[in-house]
Design a protein around this motif. Structure first.
Motif, short mmCIF file in Angstrom:
data_model
loop_
_atom_site.label_atom_id
_atom_site.label_comp_id
_atom_site.label_asym_id
_atom_site.label_seq_id
_atom_site.Cartn_x
_atom_site.Cartn_y
_atom_site.Cartn_z
N ALA A 1 94.81 32.52 -35.03
CA ALA A 1 94.65 32.49 -33.57
C ALA A 1 95.31 33.73 -32.96
O ALA A 1 96.36 34.18 -33.42
CB ALA A 1 95.27 31.23 -32.98
N ILE A 2 94.64 34.27 -31.93
CA ILE A 2 95.21 35.36 -31.12
C ILE A 2 95.10 34.93 -29.66
O ILE A 2 94.01 34.54 -29.22
CB ILE A 2 94.46 36.68 -31.32
CG1 ILE A 2 94.49 37.11 -32.80
CG2 ILE A 2 95.07 37.78 -30.46
CD1 ILE A 2 93.71 38.39 -33.06
N ARG A 3 96.20 34.99 -28.96
CA ARG A 3 96.11 34.60 -27.55
C ARG A 3 97.21 35.30 -26.76
O ARG A 3 98.29 35.63 -27.29
CB ARG A 3 96.23 33.10 -27.39
CG ARG A 3 97.59 32.53 -27.71
CD ARG A 3 97.61 31.01 -27.58
NE ARG A 3 98.95 30.48 -27.73
CZ ARG A 3 99.22 29.17 -27.81
NH1 ARG A 3 98.23 28.31 -27.77
NH2 ARG A 3 100.46 28.76 -27.94
N ASP A 4 96.91 35.51 -25.50
CA ASP A 4 97.90 36.06 -24.58
C ASP A 4 98.86 34.94 -24.18
O ASP A 4 98.43 33.82 -23.90
CB ASP A 4 97.23 36.63 -23.33
CG ASP A 4 96.40 37.86 -23.64
OD1 ASP A 4 96.58 38.43 -24.74
OD2 ASP A 4 95.55 38.22 -22.80
N ILE A 5 100.14 35.25 -24.13
CA ILE A 5 101.14 34.23 -23.77
C ILE A 5 102.09 34.78 -22.72
O ILE A 5 102.22 36.01 -22.54
CB ILE A 5 101.95 33.78 -25.00
CG1 ILE A 5 102.73 34.96 -25.60
CG2 ILE A 5 101.06 33.14 -26.05
CD1 ILE A 5 103.72 34.56 -26.67
N ASP A 6 102.74 33.84 -22.04
CA ASP A 6 103.80 34.26 -21.12
C ASP A 6 105.14 34.13 -21.84
O ASP A 6 105.21 33.86 -23.04
CB ASP A 6 103.76 33.45 -19.84
CG ASP A 6 103.93 31.95 -20.08
OD1 ASP A 6 104.57 31.58 -21.08
OD2 ASP A 6 103.39 31.15 -19.29
N GLU A 7 106.22 34.29 -21.12
CA GLU A 7 107.54 34.31 -21.74
C GLU A 7 108.01 32.94 -22.20
O GLU A 7 109.07 32.82 -22.82
CB GLU A 7 108.56 34.91 -20.78
CG GLU A 7 108.65 34.19 -19.44
CD GLU A 7 109.56 34.91 -18.47
OE1 GLU A 7 110.17 35.92 -18.87
OE2 GLU A 7 109.66 34.46 -17.31
N THR A 8 107.23 31.88 -21.94
CA THR A 8 107.56 30.55 -22.46
C THR A 8 106.73 30.18 -23.68
O THR A 8 106.88 29.10 -24.23
CB THR A 8 107.35 29.47 -21.38
OG1 THR A 8 105.95 29.32 -21.12
CG2 THR A 8 108.10 29.81 -20.10
N GLY A 9 105.79 31.07 -24.04
CA GLY A 9 104.90 30.77 -25.15
C GLY A 9 103.63 30.08 -24.74
O GLY A 9 102.75 29.81 -25.58
N SER A 10 103.48 29.77 -23.46
CA SER A 10 102.27 29.11 -22.96
C SER A 10 101.17 30.15 -22.76
O SER A 10 101.45 31.35 -22.59
CB SER A 10 102.56 28.40 -21.63
OG SER A 10 103.60 27.45 -21.79
N PRO A 11 99.91 29.70 -22.76
CA PRO A 11 98.80 30.64 -22.50
C PRO A 11 99.02 31.38 -21.18
O PRO A 11 99.37 30.76 -20.16
CB PRO A 11 97.57 29.73 -22.45
CG PRO A 11 97.95 28.55 -23.30
CD PRO A 11 99.41 28.34 -23.06
N TYR A 12 98.83 32.70 -21.23
CA TYR A 12 99.12 33.50 -20.03
C TYR A 12 98.18 33.12 -18.89
O TYR A 12 96.97 32.99 -19.07
CB TYR A 12 98.99 34.98 -20.35
CG TYR A 12 99.48 35.86 -19.23
CD1 TYR A 12 100.83 36.12 -19.09
CD2 TYR A 12 98.59 36.40 -18.29
CE1 TYR A 12 101.31 36.91 -18.06
CE2 TYR A 12 99.05 37.18 -17.25
CZ TYR A 12 100.42 37.43 -17.14
OH TYR A 12 100.89 38.20 -16.11
#
Length: 573
Positions: free
Chosen positions: A205-216
């Motif tokens: 899997a490749i995904r953009d995340i925020d600083e909490t690890g959630s999907p950006y």
């Protein structure tokens, strides 16, 4: 995760039978963070059911409790595994225990494995005393003390599996995640690729995340619901289920922002099957052909250990074999006569041995052939071509039923030490040599085989000095002789005491002087002084290493005995 895709467990020397290992570097969810997890759980299942066993999923194994439970009218003992898809029943080799009120968990090796393989628990290691205390199973813990990985030696595991006609299903799960500032240009066909592998599958899997690890950019909704019953103000509220007008709620939605990162992750599930061995010499007692060979003739002819029970013959070994055995845990040495004794490991009874004129060790061939395979390998590593004949005292005992009426200097030394202690207590009211907690250990190190290695003669003399000279009670020696110099130390004071009692103190203590001088040989003792020290100990030119050690111990034993006799003679007078 290409480095983890190849099946490895069936070929591994150590098989993980339980694992839960987390490793991490960097700050969580920040660029540069890499974390990995390795989990493993295993089940013992019938050997003929390997195909069905490999279909059991990781979740079906890992989520099953390992404590005792009741199912209908049936009591299920701890450690039993039941698969409701295939109807397979097995058992866990490692039991994981959770206790109410205790945050920690403990892992236990199945008792049946312990008893079948004859294991002994020492801290987090299970060793086999019957095989020279080899480590068979081990538990490794993390820095916080929690169990991380339980492994068992494959050779012993497969022997056990053979005896119980089982195989071992090892189900593993691995994950790897890394966070980057931007997409690392991984050439996957999609953002969520999947691949089927031998015995398992992989997902990425490749995904953009925020600083909490959630999907950006993900949105979150928070819903709050509460009651507004007036009865809540009563001293003893008693409420029914609320009606619509007694419930109030509110909600709000927000969208996460902040720094953007890219997380690349992979997960790998795999089932692997460890087959039983073809034979089980340990658990079932199968007889296997020994592959260890021994030289039996002076022309270099050899025979396997299993062939040594044919005929009446002896084998020859370098004397280093005794040191090799004694340095192993459970190794022991005893003496029957001047040149015969018993030596062995904890895994088997001692072997009757003899020493020939060249200092080589002789053992009856059949006795070697009856040893377990691991012990045969130790002896074979010191086996040499026959030379110097069989020990005369060994032949007298084993063939002529006429054991030699001689005594080993090692035994003479022990007896002399006990004699001196008794008599000095009787004469002076206290022992001449001060007590020490390691006396027995040091005395056990005083044997002729110390001299067969380079520098061994100096080590032997060091032990002799430690047990006699270093323990001499200086105050007692000064107290019982009128003529003394303030600079005199142990040996000189012993010499003075013997002279005061009417004996030749210099001649009696000469071997102690020689032993002391050889102890400090590392301080560049001149060659002339080295030879002089050997002469004081009665060591003659032409002696082999074993004879040298034997003579040193005999000389020192004689000295100790003469000191004791001097004390007795003075008391009688």
């Amino acid at each position: 995760m290409e480095d983890l895709r190849r099946p490895r467990i069936p070929q591994a020397s150590w098989v993980p039978i339980r694992a839960s290992v987390v490793s991490r570097k960097g700050e969580y969810w920040k660029p540069g963070c890499v974390d990995e997890y390795f989990g493993a759980t295993s089940v013992l299942l019938p050997a003929d059911d390997s195909n069905d066993a490999l279909k059991i999923s990781w979740s079906d194994i890992g989520n099953q409790t390992q404590k005792s439970w009741v199912e209908g009218e049936d009591y299920i003992a701890a450690g039993i595994f039941k698969d409701y898809q295939t109807d397979l029943i097995g058992s866990f080799p490692v039991l994981e225990q959770y206790r109410d009120g205790d945050q920690a968990t403990e892992w236990y090796l199945d008792q049946d494995i312990i008893f079948a393989l004859g294991l002994k628990l020492e801290e987090d290691s299970w060793v086999c005393p019957g095989e020279d205390f080899i480590e068979v199973a081990r538990l490794r813990r993390g820095d916080d003390g929690r169990p991380e990985i339980f492994e068992i030696r494959a050779e012993h595991l497969r022997d056990y599996l053979c005896a119980r006609k089982s195989g071992l299903l090892v189900a593993t799960y691995r994950s790897r995640r890394a966070v980057f500032d931007e997409n690392p240009s991984i050439t996957w066909e999609s953002s969520n690729p999947k691949k089927e592998l031998g015995g398992g599958h992989w997902e990425g899997a490749i995904r953009d995340i925020d600083e909490t690890g959630s999907p950006y950019g993900s949105k979150w909704t928070v819903l709050t619901m509460s009651r507004k019953d007036p009865e809540l103000e009563d001293d003893v509220p008693a409420l029914n289920l609320p009606r619509n007008n007694e419930v109030q709620s509110e909600s709000h939605t927000f969208q996460r922002g902040g720094p953007r990162g890219v997380m690349v992750s992979g997960q790998l599930w795999r089932n692997e099957w460890v087959k039983p061995a073809a034979q089980s010499p340990r658990v079932r007692g199968d007889k296997i052909e020994s592959t260890v060979r021994f030289t039996i003739e002076n022309d270099g002819a050899t025979a396997m250990g299993s062939e040594l029970d044919a005929g009446i013959r002896w084998l020859w070994f370098r004397p280093n074999i005794i040191l090799d055995i004694l340095r192993r845990r459970g190794g022991h040495l005893g003496w029957y006569s001047e040149n015969t004794g018993v030596v062995g490991l904890a895994s088997h009874s001692g072997l009757h041995f003899g020493l020939n004129e060249l200092g080589l060790v002789n053992v009856f061939a059949k006795d070697i052939g009856l040893l377990p395979d691991h012990a045969q390998r130790i002896w074979a590593s010191h086996n040499v071509t026959p030379e110097g004949g069989v020990s005369r005292e060994l032949l007298a005992s084993q063939m002529e039923v006429n054991p030699a009426d001689t005594s080993a200097p090692e035994i003479e030394f022990q007896e002399a030490m006990a004699f001196l202690e008794r008599e000095s207590i009787d004469k002076f009211g206290q022992p001449l040599l001060q007590p020490h907690p390691k006396v027995d250990e040091i005395i056990g190190n005083i044997h002729r085989f110390q001299c067969v290695e380079r520098g061994g003669i100096f080590h032997l003399c060091k032990e002799v000095t430690r047990i006699i000279t270093d323990r001499a009670d200086i105050g007692l020696l000064r107290q019982h002789q009128p003529a003394r110099d303030k600079q005199w130390r142990s040996i000189k004071l012993l010499e003075g005491l013997m002279s005061h009692l009417g004996f030749d103190g210099r001649e009696i203590t000469a071997p102690l002087v020689g032993a002391y001088d050889l102890r400090i040989v590392d301080a560049h003792l001149p060659p002339s002084d080295f030879d002089y020290a050997l002469n004081l100990l009665g060591v003659e030119g032409g002696m082999n290493d074993v004879q040298r050690g034997k003579r040193i111990i005999h000389s020192v034993a004689t000295t100790v005995k003469r000191i004791a006799e001097s004390v007795v003679a003075r008391s009688d007078s």
